[in-house]
Design an enzyme around this catalytic site. Structure first.
Site, PDB file in Angstrom:
ATOM      1  N   CYS A  10       0.817  -1.185  -0.117  1.00  0.00           N
ATOM      2  CA  CYS A  10      -0.072  -0.010  -0.041  1.00  0.00           C
ATOM      3  C   CYS A  10       0.810   1.105   0.039  1.00  0.00           C
ATOM      4  CB  CYS A  10      -0.956   0.002   1.255  1.00  0.00           C
ATOM      5  SG  CYS A  10      -0.208   0.256   2.920  1.00  0.00           S
ATOM      6  N   CYS A  13       2.805   1.917   3.110  1.00  0.00           N
ATOM      7  CA  CYS A  13       3.940   0.754   3.333  1.00  0.00           C
ATOM      8  C   CYS A  13       5.244   1.242   2.577  1.00  0.00           C
ATOM      9  CB  CYS A  13       3.417  -0.483   2.677  1.00  0.00           C
ATOM     10  SG  CYS A  13       1.950  -1.213   3.718  1.00  0.00           S
TER      11      CYS A  13
END
Length: 76
Positions: A10, A13
């Site tokens: 994501c 992340c």
């Protein structure tokens, strides 16, 4: 030092990985930075929210995008 970023890829992340790399570079420390994307492995570590930061096997952050300054404090 082994630093692991736990997350599925994501945007948070990815940003945490970038911030960790920047913090390590600014601090001049010798660290292996690894990204862990396997959801089963992440869950086996007890992490239910990503991104997560693991330093030498200890979970330091869960579900939070830390800034470079915060990471330098955690890693220092």
């Amino acid at each position: 030092m082994k630093i692991e970023i736990l997350g599925t890829g994501c945007p948070k992340c990815v940003a945490l990985m970038d911030n960790v790399v920047a913090a390590v570079a600014e601090m001049g420390i010798d660290a292996e930075v690894v990204k862990v994307t396997d959801i089963v492995e992440i869950a086996n570590r007890g992490v239910m929210m990503t991104p997560a930061l693991v330093v030498d096997g200890d979970v330091k952050l869960v579900g939070k995008l830390a800034t470079v300054a915060e990471l330098k404090t955690l890693l220092g």
